[in-house]
Design an enzyme around this catalytic site. Structure first.
Site, PDB file in Angstrom:
ATOM      1  N   PHE A 164       1.009  -1.271  -0.198  1.00  0.00           N
ATOM      2  CA  PHE A 164       0.002   0.069  -0.164  1.00  0.00           C
ATOM      3  C   PHE A 164       0.874   1.451   0.001  1.00  0.00           C
ATOM      4  CE2 PHE A 164      -3.943   2.316   1.709  1.00  0.00           C
ATOM      5  CZ  PHE A 164      -4.719   1.961   0.506  1.00  0.00           C
ATOM      6  N   ARG A 166       2.468   4.274  -2.775  1.00  0.00           N
ATOM      7  CA  ARG A 166       1.892   5.244  -3.626  1.00  0.00           C
ATOM      8  C   ARG A 166       1.012   4.591  -4.673  1.00  0.00           C
ATOM      9  NH1 ARG A 166       7.399   6.275  -3.383  1.00  0.00           N
ATOM     10  NH2 ARG A 166       7.983   8.032  -2.505  1.00  0.00           N
ATOM     11  N   ARG A 250       5.873  -6.405 -10.516  1.00  0.00           N
ATOM     12  CA  ARG A 250       7.053  -7.191 -11.143  1.00  0.00           C
ATOM     13  C   ARG A 250       6.628  -8.664 -11.230  1.00  0.00           C
ATOM     14  NH1 ARG A 250       8.568  -3.018 -12.736  1.00  0.00           N
ATOM     15  NH2 ARG A 250      10.327  -1.796 -12.183  1.00  0.00           N
ATOM     16  N   GLU A 279      10.568 -11.240 -18.644  1.00  0.00           N
ATOM     17  CA  GLU A 279       9.833 -10.396 -19.763  1.00  0.00           C
ATOM     18  C   GLU A 279      11.162  -9.993 -20.748  1.00  0.00           C
ATOM     19  OE1 GLU A 279       7.773  -7.564 -17.525  1.00  0.00           O
ATOM     20  OE2 GLU A 279       8.939  -5.937 -18.103  1.00  0.00           O
ATOM     21  N   HIS A 297       4.068  -4.629 -20.601  1.00  0.00           N
ATOM     22  CA  HIS A 297       4.563  -3.647 -19.378  1.00  0.00           C
ATOM     23  C   HIS A 297       4.447  -2.204 -19.774  1.00  0.00           C
ATOM     24  CE1 HIS A 297       7.933  -3.332 -16.278  1.00  0.00           C
ATOM     25  NE2 HIS A 297       7.159  -2.215 -16.232  1.00  0.00           N
ATOM     26  N   GLY A 299       2.360   0.012 -17.745  1.00  0.00           N
ATOM     27  CA  GLY A 299       2.216   0.822 -16.490  1.00  0.00           C
ATOM     28  C   GLY A 299       2.363   2.163 -16.572  1.00  0.00           C
TER      29      GLY A 299
HETATM   30  C1  DGY Z   1       8.605   1.240 -12.745  1.00  0.00           C
HETATM   31  O1  DGY Z   1       8.823   2.415 -12.921  1.00  0.00           O
HETATM   32  O2  DGY Z   1       9.011   0.464 -12.120  1.00  0.00           O
HETATM   33  C2  DGY Z   1       7.994   0.638 -14.331  1.00  0.00           C
HETATM   34  O3  DGY Z   1       7.640  -0.641 -14.215  1.00  0.00           O
HETATM   35  C3  DGY Z   1       8.957   0.553 -15.123  1.00  0.00           C
HETATM   36  O4  DGY Z   1      10.267   0.353 -14.675  1.00  0.00           O
END
Ligand code: DGY
Length: 331
Positions: A164, A166, A250, A279, A297, A299
């Site tokens: 929990f 950011r 991850r 990956e 990936h 995000g």
């Molecule tokens: C992060 O900022 O950890 C993203 O997954 C890219 O590395």
């Protein structure tokens, strides 16, 4: 351990290991004696050993495996690894400590977009969006019918958040205030009462406590050896049979073999992954699972965030070579 850089009249020599947004590369080129990896190919351990002897700072990212082999050098020139990304489990902490190399990362600026993507995945898997798109593009859609691709409702359900920090909190914000979800949290340390109250959340002690309570479980803990296969077959078995697992943290956090088994035998409702162990290689067993959504990936992959991440690195490198501690120093 020595943090302070050697101040000289020359611009620091800086290596950027992948292509970055143009605006950031331009600023890096102006401020530093910067070298860019114009081929945008991941570097090998030998490339890193060579770079560590020649550059004052290296600006790596998640695709750079800076393990003991890559950091097996004597008296490196490099004083700073300013990582582009928040996760830094690809950098071996013991080796950098032994060399007295400082490591920084880029927190905050990617929390919103990563949380947006976790919500995207949650909605995609529950509402069977991947299956629907595959069917339509294959020319197999025969039209609307009451029983077609019926998924699970997201609004009002219970979401378990593992980790929990950011990003976990940004997910709770969206899920609770946007989708009326009930939030249950598992975190290494106790979360302050006022923080939990912001999202109407309750904290449980262990993942074992959390799993059976949730319709969705979203992972937001760090990767690395300590959390490798944190979600294994035993913990997957504790999930409700119609619950969904979401991973934007991850790849190594989930035992993919156990997950593929759980999906194939319908032990859980489905899963959605943005990150993979090893990956960009994808475990073949995962490719056969229809109740699995997979993204490459993505995000933090928005124009705004990728630029902000670069600017954050720029600030960290600038601070370091001006003799100040980078504000995002993690090691
Ligand atoms: C992060 O900022 O950890 C993203 O997954 C890219 O590395």
């Amino acid at each position: 351990m020595m943090d302070a850089p050697v101040i000289t009249n020359h611009k620091p020599r800086v290596l950027v290991t992948r292509r970055w947004p143009k605006a950031v590369e331009a600023q890096l080129a102006e401020r530093f004696d910067a070298q860019f990896n114009t081929a945008d190919k991941p570097m090998s351990a030998a490339d890193f050993r060579d770079a560590l002897a020649r550059f004052d700072a290296i600006l790596p990212t998640v695709t750079d495996k800076l393990g003991p082999e890559a950091l097996d050098v004597t008296r490196p020139q490099t004083r700073l690894l300013a990582n582009y990304g928040v996760g830094f489990s690809h950098i071996d902490a013991d080796s950098v400590r032994a060399h007295g190399i400082t490591v920084s990362n880029t927190p905050d600026v990617l929390s919103e977009c990563t949380a947006d993507l976790a919500m995207t995945l949650m909605l995609m898997v529950a509402r069977r969006a991947g299956e629907g798109e595959r069917e339509l593009r294959a020319g197999e859609w025969t039209g609307w019918r009451p029983t077609h691709l019926v998924g699970a409702k997201v609004s009002g359900k219970t979401l378990g958040i593992v980790g929990f920090g950011r990003i976990g909190q940004a997910v709770a914000q969206r899920a609770h205030h946007g989708f009326g979800m009930k939030i249950v949290v598992q975190n290494r340390s106790p979360v302050r009462r006022e923080v939990l109250a912001r999202y109407g959340a309750t904290q449980v002690k262990t993942i074992e406590d959390l799993m059976p309570l949730c319709d969705f479980v979203s992972l937001h803990c760090p990767g690395g050896a300590a959390n490798r296969h944190l979600i294994d077959s035993r913990r997957l078995n504790l999930m409700k049979p119609d619950a969904f697992l979401i991973n934007t943290a991850r790849g190594e956090v989930v035992d993919e073999h156990a997950l593929a088994q759980a999906l194939m035998f319908d032990c859980i409702g489905g899963a959605a992954l943005d990150v993979f162990d090893g990956e960009p290689r994808i475990a073949p067993a995962l490719l056969g699972c229809d109740n699995l959504v997979m993204l490459p990936h993505l995000g933090s992959a928005t124009r705004e965030t990728r630029e902000a991440m670069g600017m954050r690195v720029l600030d960290n490198v600038t601070a370091f070579f001006e003799g100040r501690a980078p504000c995002d120093k993690v090691l």
